[in-house]
Write a protein that holds these residues in place. Structure first.
Motif, PDB file in Angstrom:
ATOM      1  N   THR A 149      14.423 -27.583 -10.577  1.00  0.00           N
ATOM      2  CA  THR A 149      14.237 -26.705  -9.418  1.00  0.00           C
ATOM      3  C   THR A 149      15.455 -26.815  -8.512  1.00  0.00           C
ATOM      4  O   THR A 149      16.027 -27.893  -8.364  1.00  0.00           O
ATOM      5  CB  THR A 149      12.984 -27.120  -8.619  1.00  0.00           C
ATOM      6  N   ASN A 202      15.710 -22.656  -3.566  1.00  0.00           N
ATOM      7  CA  ASN A 202      14.596 -21.773  -3.905  1.00  0.00           C
ATOM      8  C   ASN A 202      13.762 -21.451  -2.656  1.00  0.00           C
ATOM      9  O   ASN A 202      13.273 -22.347  -1.979  1.00  0.00           O
ATOM     10  CB  ASN A 202      13.714 -22.439  -4.966  1.00  0.00           C
ATOM     11  N   VAL A 206      10.367 -19.878  -0.789  1.00  0.00           N
ATOM     12  CA  VAL A 206       8.950 -19.828  -1.151  1.00  0.00           C
ATOM     13  C   VAL A 206       8.737 -18.570  -2.005  1.00  0.00           C
ATOM     14  O   VAL A 206       9.165 -17.484  -1.628  1.00  0.00           O
ATOM     15  CB  VAL A 206       8.066 -19.785   0.115  1.00  0.00           C
ATOM     16  N   GLY A 207       8.130 -18.748  -3.176  1.00  0.00           N
ATOM     17  CA  GLY A 207       7.908 -17.611  -4.075  1.00  0.00           C
ATOM     18  C   GLY A 207       9.104 -17.262  -4.942  1.00  0.00           C
ATOM     19  O   GLY A 207       9.034 -16.319  -5.728  1.00  0.00           O
ATOM     20  N   ASP A 220      12.559 -17.732  -7.678  1.00  0.00           N
ATOM     21  CA  ASP A 220      12.604 -17.994  -9.119  1.00  0.00           C
ATOM     22  C   ASP A 220      13.725 -18.945  -9.526  1.00  0.00           C
ATOM     23  O   ASP A 220      14.170 -18.940 -10.671  1.00  0.00           O
ATOM     24  CB  ASP A 220      12.699 -16.674  -9.892  1.00  0.00           C
ATOM     25  N   SER A 263       4.958 -27.366  -4.325  1.00  0.00           N
ATOM     26  CA  SER A 263       5.023 -25.942  -4.040  1.00  0.00           C
ATOM     27  C   SER A 263       4.254 -25.141  -5.099  1.00  0.00           C
ATOM     28  O   SER A 263       3.926 -25.678  -6.159  1.00  0.00           O
ATOM     29  CB  SER A 263       6.486 -25.507  -4.010  1.00  0.00           C
ATOM     30  N   SER A 264       3.967 -23.893  -4.776  1.00  0.00           N
ATOM     31  CA  SER A 264       3.216 -23.058  -5.721  1.00  0.00           C
ATOM     32  C   SER A 264       3.621 -21.601  -5.538  1.00  0.00           C
ATOM     33  O   SER A 264       4.153 -21.216  -4.501  1.00  0.00           O
ATOM     34  CB  SER A 264       1.718 -23.225  -5.488  1.00  0.00           C
ATOM     35  N   ARG A 265       3.363 -20.817  -6.587  1.00  0.00           N
ATOM     36  CA  ARG A 265       3.827 -19.431  -6.593  1.00  0.00           C
ATOM     37  C   ARG A 265       2.808 -18.557  -7.310  1.00  0.00           C
ATOM     38  O   ARG A 265       2.190 -18.986  -8.283  1.00  0.00           O
ATOM     39  CB  ARG A 265       5.169 -19.392  -7.345  1.00  0.00           C
ATOM     40  N   ASP A 309       2.383 -15.323  -9.588  1.00  0.00           N
ATOM     41  CA  ASP A 309       3.182 -14.448 -10.460  1.00  0.00           C
ATOM     42  C   ASP A 309       2.415 -13.196 -10.874  1.00  0.00           C
ATOM     43  O   ASP A 309       3.001 -12.171 -11.198  1.00  0.00           O
ATOM     44  CB  ASP A 309       3.592 -15.206 -11.731  1.00  0.00           C
ATOM     45  N   GLY A 332      -0.372 -18.064 -11.654  1.00  0.00           N
ATOM     46  CA  GLY A 332       0.952 -18.486 -11.225  1.00  0.00           C
ATOM     47  C   GLY A 332       1.268 -19.896 -11.683  1.00  0.00           C
ATOM     48  O   GLY A 332       0.660 -20.405 -12.637  1.00  0.00           O
ATOM     49  N   HIS A 363       3.217 -19.200  -0.446  1.00  0.00           N
ATOM     50  CA  HIS A 363       3.587 -17.929  -1.040  1.00  0.00           C
ATOM     51  C   HIS A 363       2.476 -16.926  -0.744  1.00  0.00           C
ATOM     52  O   HIS A 363       1.295 -17.187  -1.005  1.00  0.00           O
ATOM     53  CB  HIS A 363       3.798 -18.077  -2.550  1.00  0.00           C
TER      54      HIS A 363
END
Ligand SMILES: Nc1nc2c(c(=O)[nH]1)N[C@H]1C(S)=C(S)[C@@H](COP(=O)(O)O)O[C@H]1N2
Ligand SMILES: [Mo]
Length: 519
Positions: free
Chosen positions: A288, A292, A294-295, A297, A413-415, A417, A433, A512
């Motif tokens: 990572t 980056n 939040v949200g 790629d 963290s989290s996203r 998709d 996600g 996110h």
């Protein structure tokens, strides 16, 4: 005849449109002089085997000096094309200034020449500040400047009479012939430069021909992939790329050497073959970038193949007082990594393969570092050539004086998709996600709609605490526009930080949040 000539002598100031036409020609001359210089510079770079063409030298020095906010802006505007955009920008500025130089040089060669000398000087100075330019890195820029000066001189002597006598056919033809000659010559020389600078091709060949220990299987562990989610294993060609290298360092595996030195009992010197002879491991690790959002790629998951750094460091025998390594890449980038993260059980490695093939050149060929749990800028040195065992109070790594934190553990963290960018209709809808907290682990992921209560999602299987984890949730979507948010909880059950923070200085935080229109 004589009388005509005599009349001409009196015509000191040419008619305005003639002047304009001559200025225009001067601009063309300036641009062609610059292109001729750049072509000659690329041949010089090819002959010397350096990547420091004038544009690369200026761009690299520029990258070293941009403030963090501008770096982030460039990444958010151009993404992975930020390097192409920078090259194009530098070229446009160079050619525009060269055009001005060309216009000035029509009547006062020295004024145009001054601009060329300044541009060449900037490129030479830029090349000299680069760690990877060696003793000769400034030569291509100097050759480019001198070539441009020479061509500008030719233009100046062709155009000066035209300025006085705008309808002098001989001088006009001279201008056209000169321009055609310079353009064709520059194109030919530029092509030659590309052929000579072919170590790129040689490295690509060497990479294709390498035989290295490969993982028994490239298949992701069972159950890690949520259907419809992003690929759990990121293909190499889709893996984000972040680095300061405008020209990707080209290293032949046969030339590669790694020195492990500093506060150690036994200095180690390793060749690529030495590395291959060691015990090899294959490990899925999610990398990572601290930049980056939040949200975003700037994260990817790959199966890395390499040798344990712990084994090498223990062989070198670090001093009890040491608390860090400073790793250095071929192009002078450095990272500072806590020694403890290399000696514990997380299996930090010197990686030479990614998803079952030798590292792609832009991902660090032939050897890079991968440390689970740390952002790339403090650990994941590509084109690695040197490891110094040292103390944090003895050095500053590349990004530290540029406003980024000395230590860079990855933040939980989290996203979301799915269903991003998809058409959503009323009724059951899959929301899915990824979540990550490398080397800590994710225990739960929750979703909420329009600020309502947090809802438990289903987690996919976990490969290890060093990779991201997929999740999904079925939403009974009602008509209208809705806000979806996600949060992850770490292995201890602590939820991720909800307050928004930008990437600098040590990684973004915040939830996110996406908006979904349901028809
Ligand atoms: N030589 C070198 N290595 C580097 C960098 C760099 O600028 N130069 N950038 C680091 C950063 S900030 C990140 S996030 C990772 C990205 O690795 P990738 O490009 O393979 O995804 O590489 C790290 N290694
Ligand atoms: Mo990064």
């Amino acid at each position: 005849m004589n009388q005509q000539l005599a009349e001409r002598e009196h015509q000191i100031e040419p008619p305005p449109d003639g002047r304009r036409a001559t200025r225009w020609r001067g601009a063309v001359g300036g641009v062609l002089a610059a292109l001729a210089g750049l072509a000659a510079g690329s041949v010089a770079a090819g002959l010397l085997g350096t990547s420091q063409t004038p544009v690369v030298a200026i761009g690299s020095a520029f990258i070293d000096r941009v403030p963090p906010w501008l770096k982030e802006l460039a990444i958010s505007w151009f993404g992975t094309n930020d390097k192409t955009a920078l090259r194009a920008g530098i070229l446009i500025v160079l050619l525009a200034l060269a055009a001005v130089g060309g216009i000035l040089a029509v009547r006062r060669y020295w004024a145009g020449a001054l601009i060329v000398v300044v541009l060449g000087g900037v490129a030479v100075a830029a090349a000299m500040t680069r760690a990877d330019s060696g003793q000769t890195g400034f030569v291509p820029s100097a050759v480019a400047g001198l070539t441009a000066l020479g061509v500008l001189r030719l233009y100046s002597s062709r155009l000066e009479p035209l300025f006085r006598y705008p309808d002098d056919g001989v001088s006009r033809r001279g201008f056209l012939q000169l321009s055609a000659g310079v353009a064709i010559g520059s194109a030919a020389i530029g092509a030659l430069g590309r052929v000579i600078g072919g170590n790129r091709a040689a490295v690509a060949d060497a990479r294709n021909g390498l035989s290295i220990p490969m993982p028994p299987s490239l298949a992701p562990p069972a159950g890690v992939q949520v259907e419809g989610g992003v690929p759990w294993a990121t293909p190499n060609e889709d893996f984000y790329r972040i680095d300061t290298a405008l020209a990707v360092p080209q290293i032949m595996p046969s030339d590669w050497k790694l020195r492990i030195h500093g506060m150690v009992a036994n200095e180690l010197n390793l060749s690529f073959d030495d590395l291959l002879k060691r015990k090899v491991l294959h490990k899925w690790v999610t990398l990572t970038c601290v930049s980056n959002e939040v949200g975003g790629d700037l994260i990817g998951n790959a199966l890395w193949t390499g040798v344990l750094l712990k084994d090498l460091l223990e062989e070198a025998g670090p001093s009890k007082d040491a608390d860090a390594i400073q790793s250095t890449s071929k192009d002078g980038f450095t990272a500072g990594t806590p020694l403890s993260t290399l000696l514990d059980n997380r299996q930090a490695m010197l990686a030479f393969a990614m998803n079952g093939e030798p590292l792609p050149v832009e991902h660090g060929f032939p050897v890079r570092i991968v440390v689970p749990g740390l952002y790339g800028y403090v650990s994941a040195t590509k084109w690695l050539v040197d490891i110094e065992v040292t103390r944090f109070d003895q050095f500053e790594a590349y990004w530290t004086p540029r406003g980024w934190s000395e230590l860079g553990p990855i933040k939980l963290s989290s996203r979301i998709d799915v269903p991003l960018g998809k058409k959503v209709t009323v009724g059951p809808t899959t929301v899915a996600g990824v979540a990550w907290d490398q080397h800590v682990g994710v225990s739960k992921v929750e979703v909420r709609v329009d600020g309502g209560p947090w809802q438990q999602t289903t987690l996919a299987a976990d490969a290890s605490i060093d990779t991201w984890r997929q999740w999904h949730w079925t939403w009974d979507a009602p008509r209208g526009t809705h806000i979806l948010q996600v949060r992850a909880l770490d292995a201890q059950g602590t939820p991720q930080v909800e307050a928004s923070a930008p990437p600098a200085p040590d990684g973004s935080t915040g939830l996110h949040t996406i908006s979904v229109k349901v028809d």
